[in-house]
Design a protein around this motif. Structure first.
Motif, PDB file in Angstrom:
ATOM      1  N   ALA A 283       0.828  -1.214   0.000  1.00  0.00           N
ATOM      2  CA  ALA A 283       0.000   0.000   0.000  1.00  0.00           C
ATOM      3  C   ALA A 283       0.858   1.257   0.000  1.00  0.00           C
ATOM      4  N   LEU A 284       1.979   1.221   0.703  1.00  0.00           N
ATOM      5  CA  LEU A 284       2.863   2.381   0.776  1.00  0.00           C
ATOM      6  C   LEU A 284       3.763   2.508  -0.445  1.00  0.00           C
ATOM      7  N   GLY A 285       3.934   1.413  -1.189  1.00  0.00           N
ATOM      8  CA  GLY A 285       4.895   1.429  -2.283  1.00  0.00           C
ATOM      9  C   GLY A 285       6.318   1.439  -1.787  1.00  0.00           C
ATOM     10  N   ALA A 286       6.561   0.783  -0.650  1.00  0.00           N
ATOM     11  CA  ALA A 286       7.873   0.802  -0.013  1.00  0.00           C
ATOM     12  C   ALA A 286       8.620  -0.493  -0.284  1.00  0.00           C
ATOM     13  N   THR A 287       9.937  -0.407  -0.256  1.00  0.00           N
ATOM     14  CA  THR A 287      10.795  -1.582  -0.359  1.00  0.00           C
ATOM     15  C   THR A 287      10.866  -2.264   1.000  1.00  0.00           C
ATOM     16  N   GLU A 288      10.715  -3.568   1.015  1.00  0.00           N
ATOM     17  CA  GLU A 288      10.695  -4.311   2.278  1.00  0.00           C
ATOM     18  C   GLU A 288      12.109  -4.615   2.752  1.00  0.00           C
ATOM     19  N   GLY A 289      12.300  -4.487   4.059  1.00  0.00           N
ATOM     20  CA  GLY A 289      13.547  -4.855   4.708  1.00  0.00           C
ATOM     21  C   GLY A 289      13.266  -5.542   6.019  1.00  0.00           C
ATOM     22  N   GLY A 290      14.302  -5.970   6.694  1.00  0.00           N
ATOM     23  CA  GLY A 290      14.109  -6.670   7.957  1.00  0.00           C
ATOM     24  C   GLY A 290      15.348  -6.629   8.817  1.00  0.00           C
ATOM     25  N   SER A 291      15.152  -6.880  10.093  1.00  0.00           N
ATOM     26  CA  SER A 291      16.277  -6.961  11.022  1.00  0.00           C
ATOM     27  C   SER A 291      16.904  -8.350  10.952  1.00  0.00           C
ATOM     28  N   ARG A 292      18.002  -8.547  11.664  1.00  0.00           N
ATOM     29  CA  ARG A 292      18.679  -9.847  11.648  1.00  0.00           C
ATOM     30  C   ARG A 292      17.787 -10.938  12.220  1.00  0.00           C
ATOM     31  N   VAL A 293      17.003 -10.597  13.256  1.00  0.00           N
ATOM     32  CA  VAL A 293      16.121 -11.588  13.865  1.00  0.00           C
ATOM     33  C   VAL A 293      15.060 -12.036  12.873  1.00  0.00           C
ATOM     34  N   ALA A 294      14.482 -11.088  12.129  1.00  0.00           N
ATOM     35  CA  ALA A 294      13.461 -11.442  11.154  1.00  0.00           C
ATOM     36  C   ALA A 294      14.032 -12.314  10.047  1.00  0.00           C
ATOM     37  N   VAL A 295      15.272 -12.048   9.651  1.00  0.00           N
ATOM     38  CA  VAL A 295      15.908 -12.856   8.613  1.00  0.00           C
ATOM     39  C   VAL A 295      16.254 -14.247   9.143  1.00  0.00           C
ATOM     40  N   ASP A 296      16.783 -14.321  10.358  1.00  0.00           N
ATOM     41  CA  ASP A 296      17.129 -15.625  10.941  1.00  0.00           C
ATOM     42  C   ASP A 296      15.898 -16.496  11.151  1.00  0.00           C
ATOM     43  N   ASP A 297      14.753 -15.867  11.426  1.00  0.00           N
ATOM     44  CA  ASP A 297      13.520 -16.637  11.622  1.00  0.00           C
ATOM     45  C   ASP A 297      12.860 -17.023  10.309  1.00  0.00           C
ATOM     46  N   GLY A 298      13.412 -16.581   9.178  1.00  0.00           N
ATOM     47  CA  GLY A 298      12.893 -16.980   7.884  1.00  0.00           C
ATOM     48  C   GLY A 298      11.785 -16.106   7.328  1.00  0.00           C
ATOM     49  N   PHE A 299      11.468 -14.992   7.965  1.00  0.00           N
ATOM     50  CA  PHE A 299      10.397 -14.125   7.465  1.00  0.00           C
ATOM     51  C   PHE A 299      10.859 -13.238   6.308  1.00  0.00           C
ATOM     52  N   MET A 300      12.156 -12.961   6.226  1.00  0.00           N
ATOM     53  CA  MET A 300      12.712 -12.146   5.152  1.00  0.00           C
ATOM     54  C   MET A 300      13.949 -12.844   4.603  1.00  0.00           C
ATOM     55  N   SER A 301      14.235 -12.607   3.314  1.00  0.00           N
ATOM     56  CA  SER A 301      15.416 -13.209   2.707  1.00  0.00           C
ATOM     57  C   SER A 301      16.678 -12.487   3.174  1.00  0.00           C
ATOM     58  N   ARG A 302      17.817 -13.155   3.020  1.00  0.00           N
ATOM     59  CA  ARG A 302      19.063 -12.623   3.531  1.00  0.00           C
ATOM     60  C   ARG A 302      19.450 -11.312   2.847  1.00  0.00           C
ATOM     61  N   ASP A 303      19.095 -11.127   1.572  1.00  0.00           N
ATOM     62  CA  ASP A 303      19.469  -9.899   0.882  1.00  0.00           C
ATOM     63  C   ASP A 303      18.642  -8.704   1.341  1.00  0.00           C
TER      64      ASP A 303
END
Length: 406
Positions: A304-324
């Protein structure tokens, strides 16, 4: 949304900084109170007032009490005005003005120009086309030249160079300052240098005693040289102006710049999927952390915002976001204009990775976390409720815009 607590970190910082000219206006109305033992206590920090030069004065007689001003009366206290009636020379600045407003890089550049101007020179800002900025006075602009016209719409480097040469012939600036950025200033500065036959100093991050220091060798080497007339400065080249107001007197070109036949055709902005934009190049990032419980809602909000998605290290380690998509010192260092952190407490590695972001918005339940302290705007509350309300507000805004256009 009415129950959400919003904080103003800048106002809190001014209230703590006794040397800031607006410190007295941020103090509470009460400067004396009755203690538990029946003794009247006084607040010693509330005694005094801001003088005409922005210096705090103490008046023991009580005739003038800056602490008696209400906290919400900051607008009534004005910074001391810096006036240059007859400047001995001109320092010309060409800010990027991305989105029609001064960026943090532009403000750093104006701070450097103010240092070079000293008390005898004046800072001239050259702006192309329409703008939305209304704080040129507190950014350090003494003279403002707005070059308007359809020829400056879109990508028009040839016409802008012609106009800069006309400005150079009329005002003869001692120095030209442009941001060495990817948003236009770097290319425009190099084109201007080639057109004027001057050799610029690029990626300048420090200026002192007539010398400038530039970054080279992929940022691993510093080169010191005499300060040239044309400078392409990096971000954080100087402290921005924050304790003085400037006149912002409008000026005009005495002769119109020669028309230049464009060699390129601007086809306008191209719609790009935010999910394919590299994190290091994204302008608007919505980043999620351990506090995000509904990831489907998070993805919906990013769309909805037209934003690029990012994540913290915890979110990436838990598999919710890709490493890149990991943001931080152990992931990707980002330079977004707006960075929204949802449910991220703010580990030191993550704060290092967002250090170059222009504006940071934090959504968190913990008002004491480090991300809240770092943010320019903090929203205390449950992330799912805030994201849902944000999506609803965006939908209502777009529906209203469609009805107005119909």
């Amino acid at each position: 949304m009415s129950d959400i607590i919003r904080r103003d970190p800048r106002a809190e910082w001014i209230a703590r900084n006794r040397l800031h000219p607006l410190h007295a206006a941020m103090q509470p109305l009460q400067n004396s109170w009755m203690g538990p033992q029946g003794i009247v206590r006084k607040n010693p920090h509330a005694v005094g007032f801001i003088g005409p030069n922005g210096v705090k004065r103490i008046d023991r007689s009580g005739a003038q009490q800056g602490g008696a001003v209400k906290r919400g009366a900051a607008a009534e206290v004005q910074l001391p005005l810096h006036v240059v009636a007859q400047p001995a020379f001109i320092i010309a600045v060409v800010p990027d003005m991305v989105g029609g407003r001064l960026s943090s890089h532009d403000r750093d550049l104006l701070g450097l120009a103010h240092r070079l101007a000293g008390g005898d020179g004046a800072v001239l800002a050259v702006v192309f086309g329409e703008h939305k900025e209304n704080a040129f006075d507190t950014a350090g602009v003494d003279r403002l030249l707005v070059l308007q016209g359809s020829e400056f719409d879109g990508y028009s480097p040839e016409q802008r160079i012609q106009s800069l040469r006309a400005v150079d012939n009329q005002f003869t600036p001692r120095h030209w300052l442009l941001p060495d950025s990817r948003t236009g200033g770097g290319e425009l500065g190099r084109r201007f240098a080639a057109a004027s036959g001057e050799r610029p100093a690029t990626r300048v991050w420090q200026v002192k005693d007539g010398q400038c220091v530039s970054r080279a060798g992929a940022g691993q080497q510093d080169i010191s040289q005499a300060l040239p007339r044309l400078v392409l400065a990096a971000a954080e080249c100087a402290e921005p102006v924050d304790e003085t107001r400037h006149e912002v007197l409008p000026v005009e070109l005495s002769t119109a710049a020669a028309r230049s036949l464009p060699r390129t055709e601007d086809l306008g902005a191209v719609a790009v999927d935010p999910s394919v934009i590299p994190m290091a190049e994204a302008e608007f990032i919505l980043s999620g952390g351990n506090g995000v419980k509904d990831w489907a809602l998070f993805h919906e909000a990013a769309q909805a915002l037209g934003a690029t998605e990012g994540g913290s290290r915890v979110a990436v380690d838990d598999g919710f976001m890709s490493r890149d998509r990991q943001v931080g010192a152990s992931g990707t260092w980002v330079t977004a204009r707006v960075y929204v952190a949802v449910g991220i407490s703010g580990a030191i590695q993550h704060l290092q990775g967002i250090g170059a972001c222009d504006k940071v918005v934090a959504i968190n339940l913990d008002p004491t976390c480090d991300m809240i302290k770092r943010a320019d705007l903090s929203v205390i509350g449950e992330s799912a409720e805030i994201l849902s309300a944000l999506i609803a507000a965006i939908a209502a805004y777009r529906n209203q815009a469609q009805r107005d256009a119909a």
